[in-house]
Design a protein around this motif. Structure first.
Motif, PDB file in Angstrom:
ATOM      1  N   TYR A 263       0.579  -1.157   0.072  1.00  0.00           N
ATOM      2  CA  TYR A 263      -0.178  -0.001  -0.001  1.00  0.00           C
ATOM      3  C   TYR A 263       0.919   1.391  -0.109  1.00  0.00           C
TER       4      TYR A 263
ATOM      5  N   GLN B  66      -7.648  -4.454   2.138  1.00  0.00           N
ATOM      6  CA  GLN B  66      -8.752  -4.223   1.088  1.00  0.00           C
ATOM      7  C   GLN B  66      -8.355  -3.559  -0.265  1.00  0.00           C
ATOM      8  N   TYR B  67      -7.790  -2.563   0.069  1.00  0.00           N
ATOM      9  CA  TYR B  67      -7.052  -1.581  -0.887  1.00  0.00           C
ATOM     10  C   TYR B  67      -6.117  -2.323  -1.829  1.00  0.00           C
TER      11      TYR B  67
ATOM     12  N   GLU C 224      -6.115  -5.807  -2.110  1.00  0.00           N
ATOM     13  CA  GLU C 224      -6.680  -6.921  -2.859  1.00  0.00           C
ATOM     14  C   GLU C 224      -7.518  -6.161  -4.111  1.00  0.00           C
ATOM     15  N   GLU C 225      -8.299  -5.155  -4.085  1.00  0.00           N
ATOM     16  CA  GLU C 225      -9.074  -4.448  -5.058  1.00  0.00           C
ATOM     17  C   GLU C 225      -8.218  -4.016  -6.070  1.00  0.00           C
TER      18      GLU C 225
ATOM     19  N   GLU D   7      -9.342  -1.485  12.125  1.00  0.00           N
ATOM     20  CA  GLU D   7      -9.941  -0.870  10.755  1.00  0.00           C
ATOM     21  C   GLU D   7      -9.287  -0.388   9.543  1.00  0.00           C
TER      22      GLU D   7
ATOM     23  N   GLU E 299      -7.510  -3.415   8.103  1.00  0.00           N
ATOM     24  CA  GLU E 299      -8.367  -4.013   7.286  1.00  0.00           C
ATOM     25  C   GLU E 299      -8.631  -3.445   6.068  1.00  0.00           C
ATOM     26  N   ASP E 300      -8.808  -1.976   5.934  1.00  0.00           N
ATOM     27  CA  ASP E 300      -8.946  -1.204   4.731  1.00  0.00           C
ATOM     28  C   ASP E 300      -7.791  -1.268   3.805  1.00  0.00           C
TER      29      ASP E 300
END
Length: 285
Positions: free
Chosen positions: A90, A123-124, A126-127, A116, A119-120
């Motif tokens: 990231y 997700q960043y 992965e997306e 949190e 986790e975000d």
């Protein structure tokens, strides 16, 4: 700014350090002496990391007092490494810093970010299908986190700064050590620790405390406060913008509070450049 650095859980660093030794030596066990060297700690202080490993069920000593990672510890190592790699990817993607610098900051941030936010970030990654890093399997240990905080206690400047800024008459009102303790909601056992660190901050010329217990920031202390306030605001905006947080989301602020003490100069320069490039104003500070 109410995230408590005292509560930082370093057990993951201790576990990853032990895993590093076992991975490098290709053995099943490691001694306390090896762990002390890996963590760059004196042998006299290694009992605390060892007690954490046992308390959390990560690893246990054998009859020779050598530590072996058990199944739960192995599973936890994999989870921590996944988080470390995700944060590094990231940071590399958003800040355009090299992989090693990204890994270095990921190791520093891992224990300090809100769940949190972590986790975000995952997700960043992965997306966007971010590529893996060649260096992401390198676990960079920052055992000096507690030593750094213990030595400088720059985080103690936050509540002092807030006391002054929150006052209607900051130039005329007197603030005491007790005011500080009350604001931090210090328990009796932690009060002794805090007083010790306040004394250290006084010795370093960051604060002044008179014989009556009245305290104030020195010019150097004010400068340090401004430096960290700027880092706080920049990191908040950075997390908000990259992770699509709204102004009411506290995750960005809580993560930024502690991470501002651990971000490297190179990474923070990249944060400032990122905000400037995207036209993001951090406001007054």
């Amino acid at each position: 700014m109410d995230k408590d650095v005292y509560k930082c859980d370093l057990s993951s660093d201790y576990l990853l350090a032990l895993n590093n030794i076992l991975k490098r030596t290709r053995r099943k066990t490691a001694s306390k002496e090896e762990l002390a060297r890996e963590l760059n700690m004196p042998l006299s202080e290694i009992e605390i990391p060892c007690s954490y490993l046992v308390e959390y069920g990560y690893a246990f000593p054998d009859d020779s007092d050598r530590f072996e990672i058990y199944d739960f510890g192995t599973e936890t190592v994999e989870e921590y490494q996944k988080i470390h790699a995700g944060i590094a990817r990231y940071l590399k993607d958003t800040l355009k810093i090299d992989a090693l610098e990204a890994c270095r900051n990921a190791a520093a941030f891992r224990n300090l970010m809100q769940d949190e936010t972590v986790e975000d970030i995952l997700q960043y990654v992965e997306e966007r299908h971010l590529p893996k890093l060649d260096e992401e399997d390198i676990t960079i240990i920052y055992p000096a986190l507690h030593a750094y905080i213990s030595e400088t206690r720059y985080d103690l400047l936050d509540p002092i700064y807030l006391l002054i800024e929150g006052s209607e008459h900051p130039q005329s009102e007197t603030f005491t050590v007790q005011d500080f303790m009350n604001m931090c909601n210090m328990s009796p056992d932690r009060r002794q620790i805090a007083e010790k660190h306040l004394k250290k901050a006084q010795e370093q010329g960051l604060i002044e405390i008179n014989k009556y217990g009245s305290m104030s920031l020195t010019s150097e202390g004010c400068a340090k406060c401004m430096e960290y306030v700027k880092k706080q605001l920049c990191l908040v905006k950075f997390f908000e913008y990259t992770l699509n947080y709204d102004d009411d989301d506290e995750s960005a602020g809580q993560s930024a509070w502690a991470c501002k003490y651990r971000i490297t100069d190179a990474a923070f320069t990249a944060v400032e450049e990122y905000l400037k490039k995207n036209g993001i104003d951090i406001g007054e500070y």
